[in-house]
Motif scaffolding. Structure first.
Motif, PDB file in Angstrom:
ATOM      1  N   SER A  92      36.265  37.335  34.072  1.00  0.00           N
ATOM      2  CA  SER A  92      36.164  36.034  34.726  1.00  0.00           C
ATOM      3  C   SER A  92      36.290  36.187  36.235  1.00  0.00           C
ATOM      4  N   LYS A  93      37.257  36.996  36.682  1.00  0.00           N
ATOM      5  CA  LYS A  93      37.430  37.235  38.109  1.00  0.00           C
ATOM      6  C   LYS A  93      36.216  37.954  38.677  1.00  0.00           C
ATOM      7  N   SER A  94      35.714  38.939  37.961  1.00  0.00           N
ATOM      8  CA  SER A  94      34.545  39.688  38.411  1.00  0.00           C
ATOM      9  C   SER A  94      33.324  38.780  38.557  1.00  0.00           C
ATOM     10  N   ALA A  95      33.147  37.872  37.618  1.00  0.00           N
ATOM     11  CA  ALA A  95      32.023  36.933  37.695  1.00  0.00           C
ATOM     12  C   ALA A  95      32.168  36.008  38.896  1.00  0.00           C
ATOM     13  N   MET A  96      33.384  35.575  39.189  1.00  0.00           N
ATOM     14  CA  MET A  96      33.613  34.713  40.347  1.00  0.00           C
ATOM     15  C   MET A  96      33.340  35.477  41.642  1.00  0.00           C
ATOM     16  N   ILE A  97      33.724  36.750  41.690  1.00  0.00           N
ATOM     17  CA  ILE A  97      33.436  37.576  42.872  1.00  0.00           C
ATOM     18  C   ILE A  97      31.926  37.708  43.066  1.00  0.00           C
TER      19      ILE A  97
END
Length: 179
Positions: A92-97
């Motif tokens: 989820s964090k990677s997708a937001m980045i």
């Protein structure tokens, strides 16, 4: 002689008749009105503080639903992403980045706050809603309690089973033990 001097100076006073000492009389305190020299202004609660209409700039991603713009922690409106220690939290964090990288994000601040963060609807320069994009990818869930089901129709099929901890938290069945 030394013993006598020692007793006089270092021992507790003894009463000869072993009666308790009479109570000490304390003079009554009279209340006086206090007039401050300066006008005292009450402090404002977070909900009463004036908020910026929007914050714009490059962002730093904390996790799937929290970003930082201009030193202001911002919680994305209406969604809930898994925590970093939960399944799909790092994805989820990677997708937001990936969504935010190289873009100037516009955050339209709402009057709510969440754990010392402002809540905002965040957009990319092309108008893409970050909350909607993350829900469409299946890496966050619509939180109907706060969004009024604004993003529920964007959730892929079966995402609530995959993100079961987030869904359970919304229903009040799961609490994170770490805080």
């Amino acid at each position: 002689m030394l013993k006598t001097l020692f007793r006089l100076f270092f021992s507790a006073p003894q009463r000869r008749n072993n009666r308790p000492a009479p109570p000490r009389r304390i003079p009554p305190v009279t209340a006086r009105p206090v007039t401050p020299s300066k006008e005292i202004k009450p402090s404002l609660t977070p909900s009463q503080r004036p908020q910026q209409a929007s914050i714009k700039g490059r962002c730093y991603v904390i996790d799937g639903d929290t970003i930082v713009i201009a030193k202001q922690h911002i919680r994305l409106f209406g969604i809930d992403a898994p925590e970093m220690d939960q399944p799909y939290g790092k994805k989820s964090k990677s997708a937001m980045i990936t969504l935010c990288k190289g873009h100037s994000i516009t955050a339209e601040v709402l009057p709510e706050s969440s754990y010392d963060r402002v809540v905002a609807k965040c957009y990319l320069p092309d108008g893409t809603d970050l909350s909607a994009a993350l829900v469409e990818q299946g890496l966050a869930l619509d939180w109907a309690k706060f969004s009024n089901s604004a993003y529920r129709n964007l959730e892929p099929e079966g995402v609530r089973k995959r993100l079961w901890r987030v869904a359970a938290k919304h229903e009040g069945r799961y609490f994170n033990r770490t805080g």
